[in-house]
Design an enzyme around this catalytic site. Structure first.
Site, PDB file in Angstrom:
ATOM      1  N   CYS A   1       6.844 -40.868 -12.873  1.00  0.00           N
ATOM      2  CA  CYS A   1       7.800 -41.031 -11.761  1.00  0.00           C
ATOM      3  C   CYS A   1       7.308 -42.157 -10.847  1.00  0.00           C
ATOM      4  O   CYS A   1       6.276 -42.014 -10.178  1.00  0.00           O
ATOM      5  CB  CYS A   1       7.899 -39.710 -10.991  1.00  0.00           C
ATOM      6  SG  CYS A   1       8.756 -39.852  -9.415  1.00  0.00           S
TER       7      CYS A   1
ATOM      8  N   CYS B   1       7.254 -41.470  -7.063  1.00  0.00           N
ATOM      9  CA  CYS B   1       6.150 -40.606  -6.632  1.00  0.00           C
ATOM     10  C   CYS B   1       4.818 -41.366  -6.664  1.00  0.00           C
ATOM     11  O   CYS B   1       3.971 -41.156  -5.795  1.00  0.00           O
ATOM     12  CB  CYS B   1       6.027 -39.379  -7.540  1.00  0.00           C
ATOM     13  SG  CYS B   1       7.589 -38.659  -8.044  1.00  0.00           S
ATOM     14  N   ASP B   2       4.612 -42.236  -7.670  1.00  0.00           N
ATOM     15  CA  ASP B   2       3.250 -42.712  -7.929  1.00  0.00           C
ATOM     16  C   ASP B   2       3.020 -44.219  -7.863  1.00  0.00           C
ATOM     17  O   ASP B   2       1.849 -44.646  -7.877  1.00  0.00           O
ATOM     18  CB  ASP B   2       2.799 -42.225  -9.324  1.00  0.00           C
ATOM     19  CG  ASP B   2       2.748 -40.696  -9.393  1.00  0.00           C
ATOM     20  OD1 ASP B   2       2.422 -40.087  -8.359  1.00  0.00           O
ATOM     21  OD2 ASP B   2       3.041 -40.129 -10.453  1.00  0.00           O
TER      22      ASP B   2
END
Ligand SMILES: Cc1cc2nc3c(=O)[nH]c(=O)nc-3n(C[C@H](O)[C@H](O)[C@H](O)COP(=O)(O)OP(=O)(O)OC[C@H]3O[C@@H](n4cnc5c(N)ncnc54)[C@H](O)[C@@H]3O)c2cc1C
Length: 410
Positions: free
Chosen positions: A135, A138-139
Site C-alpha cells: 500500500c 500507507c508506506d
C-alpha cells in the site's frame, strides 16, 4: 430468541459494509458492523477520489469517515474485531472473532472486500513490513531518497509507482510484457513512460526478495531469455492484483474457483439469510459507488428476508387454526383467479381456516419452503405441515367437502 441477537451483522466496514450499516439502521434493524482494520476499508487508503457522485474531489479517508459517521448516527454499532470463524447454517447465525468474542444475528451481510495478491516468492513473506509493502499511501513515505522496486503494470501499480516516486529517488518497475506495453490506462502509461524517476525492466518477473532483516535487493528473471539479474533496492511494492478476503468462509457459503462469494441478483448467497456486498463478489466494476450500491441492496434483501421469516412464523407456523396457503403471481392472472375462487369457497365455511394469499414474487422464501414451481398452488397446512393439496380446478362443492372433512378429522 436471545435479546443479544442482532437483526443483522455486517462483516467489514468498507464502503459496502458502511452503506449496509446506514440502510440497516434506517430500517430500524439492530445492526452491528465488525471490522478488523481501518474503518473505511480499502477506500480509506485512497488519496484522491474524483468519481463518487456528489463529491467532485475528496480523499478516501474523508469520504469513508463521513460514511462511518452517518452509519453511527443512524444507530449502527461498529466494533473492532477480526472475524475468524462463522457458523451460518442455522436460523441464528454465529460469528466469532480472533479474540473469541461471539456474536449472533438473524441475518449476515458479508462485506470483507479483497486483499492484495501475494506472489509467494522467497523473502516476500519474511520481509513484509521491513521493505516489502502493498500500500503506497500507507508506506511510500518510509522510502524517502531510496530506491524502490514496483512489481506490476496495471492502473494501481503505475499510479502508485508515480506516487512512490514523490519520496523515492528511483522507482524501477518490473513488467511482464514487451517494451512499451503497460496494462494501465493510456494516460497513466504516457505519464509513467516519460517520468524522470521511473525506469522499466521489460519481459521480467521477480523471483526473490533479498535481505536478512531488511530488503537489500531483488532477483529478477527475464521470462524470454531466462537470464537472471539482481537489482539493489531498499523497498519492493507488489501490485499484482487482488484476491477476495473470503478464506474464513470456505465450506460455509458457495465460492467460485477464485474464492469470490457467489450471489444471485438479490445478493443472496447459497445460504438462507446470508448476503454478500462489495468487492468480494464476482462483478464487472469494483469501485466505491458499486460497493455502496451493493451494501444498500443487500440490506433491503435482508430486511425482506427477516420480514418473511417473521410472517412465516406468525401467520403459518404458529397459527391457531389450520392455514390455507394459496400461491399466486401478479404476472399470472389465471393464478389470481384460481386462488380467489378458493378464497371465496373458504369464506363460505364457518370460521375454521385462516386463508393466506401469497404473491410468489414477493414471498420467495415461502414459495421456496413449499417448493412451489408452478402456479396456482394451494395447500392446507397444520402447524406448517402440508396436510392436503387442493386441486384449484376441482368443483366448488368438492373443495368445500374436502375442507369440511379435514376439519372433522382434526
Ligand atoms: C489503490 C486503489 C485506488 C482506488 N481508487 C478508487 C477510486 O478512485 N474510486 C473508486 O470508486 N474506487 C477506487 N478503488 C476501489 C475501492 O477502494 C473498492 O472498490 C472499495 O473499497 C470496495 O469496498 P468494499 O467495502 O467492498 O471492500 P473494502 O473497501 O476492501 O472493505 C472491506 C473491509 O472488510 C474488512 N475485513 C476483511 N476481512 C475481515 C474479517 N475477517 N473480519 C472483519 N473485517 C474484515 C477489511 O479490513 C476492510 O476494511 C481503489 C482501490 C485501490 C486499491
Amino acid at each position: 430468541m436471545s435479546n443479544t441477537t442482532h437483526d443483522i451483522i455486517i462483516i467489514g466496514a468498507g464502503p459496502a459494509g458502511l452503506a449496509a450499516g446506514i440502510y440497516g439502521a434506517r430500517a430500524k434493524l439492530r445492526t452491528l458492523i465488525i471490522e478488523k482494520g481501518a474503518i473505511g476499508g480499502m477506500a480509506s487508503n485512497t488519496r484522491e477520489i474524483v468519481n463518487y457522485p456528489g463529491f467532485k474531489q475528496t480523499s478516501g479517508t474523508a469520504l469513508t469517515k463521513e460514511m462511518a459517521e452517518h452509519a453511527k448516527e443512524m444507530g449502527t454499532e461498529i466494533i473492532k474485531g477480526e472475524v475468524k470463524t462463522v457458523d451460518l447454517s442455522g436460523e441464528i447465525k454465529r460469528v466469532v472473532t480472533r479474540k473469541k468474542q461471539e456474536f449472533t444475528a438473524r441475518a449476515v451481510i458479508l462485506a470483507t472486500g479483497t486483499l492484495p495478491r501475494v506472489l509467494g516468492i522467497p523473502g516476500e513473506k519474511e520481509l513484509r513490513g521491513n521493505g516489502v509493502a502493498y500500500c503506497a499511501t500507507c508506506d511510500a513515505e518510509f522510502f524517502e531518497g531510496q530506491h524502490v522496486v514496483v512489481v506490476g503494470s496495471g492502473d494501481q501499480a503505475i499510479e502508485e509507482g508515480m506516487f512512490i516516486a514523490k519520496f523515492a529517488n528511483q522507482v524501477t518497475v518490473i513488467v511482464l510484457h514487451d517494451e512499451g506495453k503497460l496494462d494501465c490506462n493510456r494516460l497513466s502509461a504516457e505519464k509513467a513512460l516519460h517520468h524522470p524517476k521511473l525506469k522499466f525492466v521489460w519481459n521480467s518477473t521477480l523471483t526473490a526478495v533479498q535481505g536478512d532483516e531488511e530488503v537489500t535487493g531483488v532477483q529478477v528473471k527475464n521470462i524470454k531469455t531466462g537470464e537472471m539479474s539482481e537489482i539493489p533496492c531498499q523497498g519492493v511494492f507488489f501490485f499484482v492484483g487482488m484476491i477476495p478476503a473470503t478464506h474464513f468462509l470456505k465450506g460455509q457459503v458457495e465460492l467460485d474457483d477464485r474464492g469470490y462469494v457467489m450471489v444471485n441478483d438479490l445478493l443472496e448467497t447459497s445460504v438462507e439469510g446470508v448476503f454478500a456486498a462489495g468487492d468480494l463478489r464476482p462483478k464487472y466494476l469494483r469501485q466505491v459507488v458499486t460497493a455502496t450500491a451493493d451494501g444498500a441492496a443487500a440490506v433491503v434483501a435482508a430486511e425482506r428476508y427477516l420480514q418473511e421469516k417473521e410472517n412465516l412464523r406468525t401467520t403459518v407456523l404458529e397459527a391457531e387454526k389450520p392455514v390455507i396457503l394459496a400461491f399466486w403471481s401478479p404476472e399470472d392472472q389465471a393464478s389470481l383467479q384460481a386462488v380467489s375462487r378458493v378464497e371465496k369457497v373458504v369464506s363460505e365455511l364457518p370460521n375454521e381456516y385462516l386463508f393466506v394469499k401469497t404473491d410468489v414474487t414477493r414471498q420467495r422464501m415461502l414459495a421456496k419452503k413449499y417448493q412451489v414451481t408452478t402456479l396456482p398452488r394451494v395447500f392446507v397446512l397444520n402447524k406448517g405441515e402440508v396436510v392436503q393439496t387442493i386441486d384449484t380446478d376441482a368443483e366448488v362443492d368438492d373443495i368445500k367437502e374436502i375442507l369440511k372433512a379435514l376439519i372433522q378429522q382434526a
